[in-house]
Design a protein around this motif. Sequence first.
Motif, mmCIF file in Angstrom:
data_model
loop_
_atom_site.group_PDB
_atom_site.id
_atom_site.type_symbol
_atom_site.label_atom_id
_atom_site.label_comp_id
_atom_site.label_asym_id
_atom_site.label_seq_id
_atom_site.Cartn_x
_atom_site.Cartn_y
_atom_site.Cartn_z
ATOM 1 N N HIS A 70 4.349 0.204 15.114
ATOM 2 C CA HIS A 70 5.145 -0.340 14.015
ATOM 3 C C HIS A 70 4.259 -1.101 13.029
ATOM 4 O O HIS A 70 4.361 -0.929 11.810
ATOM 5 C CB HIS A 70 6.234 -1.274 14.564
ATOM 6 N N HIS A 71 3.412 -1.954 13.550
ATOM 7 C CA HIS A 71 2.614 -2.822 12.688
ATOM 8 C C HIS A 71 1.545 -2.054 11.931
ATOM 9 O O HIS A 71 1.324 -2.305 10.734
ATOM 10 C CB HIS A 71 1.990 -3.944 13.521
ATOM 11 N N THR A 72 0.878 -1.146 12.581
ATOM 12 C CA THR A 72 -0.196 -0.426 11.876
ATOM 13 C C THR A 72 0.370 0.551 10.847
ATOM 14 O O THR A 72 -0.212 0.715 9.765
ATOM 15 C CB THR A 72 -1.086 0.309 12.885
ATOM 16 N N VAL A 73 1.494 1.196 11.161
ATOM 17 C CA VAL A 73 2.124 2.075 10.177
ATOM 18 C C VAL A 73 2.615 1.258 8.984
ATOM 19 O O VAL A 73 2.482 1.681 7.821
ATOM 20 C CB VAL A 73 3.290 2.863 10.819
ATOM 21 N N ALA A 74 3.183 0.078 9.255
ATOM 22 C CA ALA A 74 3.654 -0.778 8.166
ATOM 23 C C ALA A 74 2.507 -1.163 7.239
ATOM 24 O O ALA A 74 2.654 -1.176 6.007
ATOM 25 C CB ALA A 74 4.323 -2.022 8.737
ATOM 26 N N ILE A 75 1.338 -1.455 7.808
ATOM 27 C CA ILE A 75 0.182 -1.808 6.984
ATOM 28 C C ILE A 75 -0.303 -0.601 6.193
ATOM 29 O O ILE A 75 -0.568 -0.688 4.983
ATOM 30 C CB ILE A 75 -0.937 -2.388 7.864
ATOM 31 N N ASP A 76 -0.409 0.528 6.858
ATOM 32 C CA ASP A 76 -0.921 1.734 6.189
ATOM 33 C C ASP A 76 -0.009 2.188 5.052
ATOM 34 O O ASP A 76 -0.485 2.672 4.021
ATOM 35 C CB ASP A 76 -1.076 2.866 7.207
ATOM 36 N N ARG A 77 1.289 2.018 5.222
ATOM 37 C CA ARG A 77 2.232 2.536 4.236
ATOM 38 C C ARG A 77 2.862 1.411 3.401
ATOM 39 O O ARG A 77 3.825 1.629 2.666
ATOM 40 C CB ARG A 77 3.330 3.343 4.945
ATOM 41 N N ASN A 78 2.288 0.192 3.511
ATOM 42 C CA ASN A 78 2.750 -0.966 2.727
ATOM 43 C C ASN A 78 4.248 -1.217 2.923
ATOM 44 O O ASN A 78 5.003 -1.412 1.974
ATOM 45 C CB ASN A 78 2.438 -0.771 1.242
ATOM 46 N N LEU A 79 4.660 -1.221 4.173
ATOM 47 C CA LEU A 79 6.051 -1.530 4.512
ATOM 48 C C LEU A 79 6.162 -3.015 4.852
ATOM 49 O O LEU A 79 5.209 -3.623 5.357
ATOM 50 C CB LEU A 79 6.504 -0.692 5.706
ATOM 51 N N PRO A 80 7.297 -3.626 4.584
ATOM 52 C CA PRO A 80 7.449 -5.058 4.871
ATOM 53 C C PRO A 80 7.536 -5.315 6.377
ATOM 54 O O PRO A 80 8.511 -4.931 7.040
ATOM 55 C CB PRO A 80 8.773 -5.418 4.175
ATOM 56 N N MET A 81 6.512 -5.951 6.925
ATOM 57 C CA MET A 81 6.477 -6.302 8.333
ATOM 58 C C MET A 81 5.474 -7.441 8.500
ATOM 59 O O MET A 81 4.315 -7.301 8.102
ATOM 60 C CB MET A 81 6.070 -5.108 9.202
ATOM 61 N N PRO A 82 5.884 -8.605 9.026
ATOM 62 C CA PRO A 82 4.928 -9.698 9.221
ATOM 63 C C PRO A 82 3.753 -9.250 10.081
ATOM 64 O O PRO A 82 3.944 -8.652 11.156
ATOM 65 C CB PRO A 82 5.769 -10.780 9.934
ATOM 66 N N GLU A 138 11.533 9.384 1.604
ATOM 67 C CA GLU A 138 10.413 8.495 1.917
ATOM 68 C C GLU A 138 10.639 7.800 3.248
ATOM 69 O O GLU A 138 9.700 7.627 4.037
ATOM 70 C CB GLU A 138 10.245 7.463 0.795
ATOM 71 N N GLY A 139 11.902 7.359 3.503
ATOM 72 C CA GLY A 139 12.194 6.729 4.779
ATOM 73 C C GLY A 139 11.932 7.655 5.942
ATOM 74 O O GLY A 139 11.391 7.247 6.983
ATOM 75 N N GLU A 140 12.277 8.949 5.794
ATOM 76 C CA GLU A 140 12.040 9.920 6.852
ATOM 77 C C GLU A 140 10.540 10.117 7.074
ATOM 78 O O GLU A 140 10.076 10.246 8.231
ATOM 79 C CB GLU A 140 12.707 11.243 6.490
ATOM 80 N N ALA A 198 12.738 -2.179 6.936
ATOM 81 C CA ALA A 198 11.285 -1.977 6.929
ATOM 82 C C ALA A 198 10.916 -0.548 6.542
ATOM 83 O O ALA A 198 9.926 -0.325 5.832
ATOM 84 C CB ALA A 198 10.710 -2.329 8.297
ATOM 85 N N TYR A 199 11.709 0.434 6.972
ATOM 86 C CA TYR A 199 11.334 1.833 6.772
ATOM 87 C C TYR A 199 12.026 2.481 5.582
ATOM 88 O O TYR A 199 11.957 3.695 5.408
ATOM 89 C CB TYR A 199 11.599 2.625 8.055
ATOM 90 N N GLY A 200 12.677 1.671 4.761
ATOM 91 C CA GLY A 200 13.254 2.206 3.542
ATOM 92 C C GLY A 200 14.526 2.994 3.744
ATOM 93 O O GLY A 200 14.898 3.808 2.897
ATOM 94 N N LEU A 201 15.234 2.756 4.858
ATOM 95 C CA LEU A 201 16.496 3.453 5.103
ATOM 96 C C LEU A 201 17.683 2.689 4.525
ATOM 97 O O LEU A 201 18.806 3.201 4.518
ATOM 98 C CB LEU A 201 16.709 3.649 6.612
ATOM 99 N N TYR A 202 17.442 1.472 4.098
ATOM 100 C CA TYR A 202 18.515 0.649 3.525
ATOM 101 C C TYR A 202 17.954 -0.024 2.286
ATOM 102 O O TYR A 202 17.025 -0.825 2.363
ATOM 103 C CB TYR A 202 18.985 -0.385 4.550
ATOM 104 N N ASP A 203 18.489 0.331 1.145
ATOM 105 C CA ASP A 203 17.982 -0.155 -0.136
ATOM 106 C C ASP A 203 18.467 -1.578 -0.372
ATOM 107 O O ASP A 203 19.686 -1.827 -0.393
ATOM 108 C CB ASP A 203 18.480 0.764 -1.254
#
Length: 652
Positions: A560-572, A494-496, A202-207
């Motif tokens: 987790h959910h609001t950051v994922a939405i704000d930064r367009n991260l994959p999270m249901p 970016e992950g950091e 989700a946070y881009g630490l694993y490509d």
Amino acid sequence: MSGDLMPTETAAAMPPDNRHRLELIEVELVGGHPPILFRPGFNLIHGDQTTGKTTLVKLIRAMLGSMPKKLPPEVVEHVTAIRGRVYLGPAIWNVYRPRTTTADALVEVSEEEPAANREPVSLRLPVKGRTRSYSLFLLDQLGIPAIDVPKGSKTANGAADPVTMTDWLTYCIITGNEIDTELMGSGDNWQNNKRQWVFQLAYGLYDPAEAHQRARLRSLELQIAGFDQAAEVREKFLAETPFADRNVLQEHIAARRHELERVIAERSAIAQEVVAIPGVEEIRRTLLAARTRRADLADRVTRIRAQLQDLHDLHKQLSSQSARFTRAIVADEWLVDFDFLVCPRCGNDVVPARTEPDKCYLCLQHPRPAPSRADMLAEQDRIANQITETADVINNRSNALSTLESEVRNLDVTISEIARQLDRHTTAFVSDRANALEHSAAQQARLESEIRNFRTYAELLERHERDLENREELQEQLDAVKAQLKSRKLDLGEGEENIKALERRLLEYLRKLRPGGLGGQLTVSINRTTYEPIVSGRAFEELSSQGLTTLVNIAHALAHHTVAIDRNLPMPGLLILDGVSANAGHEGFDLDRVSDVYRLLSDVGKRYRGRLQIVAVDNEVDRSIILQYAKFSVLTLTQEKKLIRPDQSSNR
């Protein structure tokens, strides 16, 4: 709020489509409870203890992931399936999930409003599967990568394990038995490992591209290891034979074939010598002619016996017909002048008055004139002549059969004598050649066995050489993949930044929840190894009370959910919190903190409405809070109106 259902709000005022949107519209427990309608944004489910709130959370999780093996008896007895309408990304889908725990259970999904000029999609998908499953379907619709990750550590190159929809739901559904004790299943090693993988993805630490490359790397390494193991066995086997060289092996096969042809020629020559014995060929021809004659006679005997059977049957029929004529002449009546009481075809009663007196009351036709007595006498004489002629034919065929059978018996005696005569002529020769024939047969068997063995060696050698070539190709591919992985350096910048945004958001939410018992200044950080929050210098498992753990868990999941939405991260985009105020009254979690939690959840639900759906599941809390958030209530349960109501469930 006392009602069970609230109409869901329309999507007219929704923000732009969120690819990761996962939103409940309607959930029905088939056989157990009528449809429960949900709304975008914040939702509240509350009621007394032991009324089915936690069971509903488990069944919603089962509709979207894996079915729990243990469910309350009333669910097992009454609920046959879970039916739902959900947003998956921008589209609405209908889901029918049977209540079964088998991996091959089929889940039915159908698109509700397809795009223009296109038929709606309807699928039946197994719950699990590597290439086609309900889990992969959900991940695809939500725009979440479906990849395999190494089992065990984050950098292992061993066996791979898929990250399923159930693993992503760990961040979406916080159950009542973990909200005040652990962080998203961290108490279970396997589930905690999957939680960490989901965090990295989700946070881009694993490509994901690197994950595919590493999966390919593992596959190539396993294939090469298999080739090496098989090659080692073949090399050891061939090293113990003198045929490890293809040319030497082909020379041996050619030599054995040449020798085999010579042995077969010798045996053929011996067989030809038997024919050359004086008188043997003439006796063989005589024996062959006798056996041919005997076969012809046997065929004629069979045909005559069949003819005799037919003639005897004819004789019986004629005799029977003659007897009938005799009875008719004596009775002075025609054979077919019968009266019928019922129809001989259908069995219904026959009424003579149904037609005129001069017509047949069966076929409704005029009867043929009855023959005279003289006609019947003439017909009987004709039949009597046929009986006499048939008897003569039977007698002739019987005599012919006796003659043929006698000839067959004589031929059997003759054939036996000729065969003995042939044996006497050839016995001495075969006795003289017995050793030679036996030696030739043994040689032929040995040579054929050696040729088969040599061919087996040749096939092993050919496979060994082919595998060596394939191994070289796989090694080249392996080296290329390793080079690509070596040259690819994952950009952790970016992950950091994503993790730092999570830390800031978690600190923001905790300040709004005002947790007590921490002392000093409130600080938040994320452990870069375990990906668990550290609050005011304390690891999650070191938090002082269940009330404080509950607050941190709520703020952590929400962040987790609001950051994922704000930064367009994959999270249901779904968050279900079970037992929000279960520890109200405990240290650090008084009524004011409960009010803070509800205020935060409703504010976030309003801000991210249409992108994040929040469902708070709680016991009966202070009446002032219930009244304040009554408009968000979608289900109220009491001891009189529990979740499982088989008499009120929908039968759709």
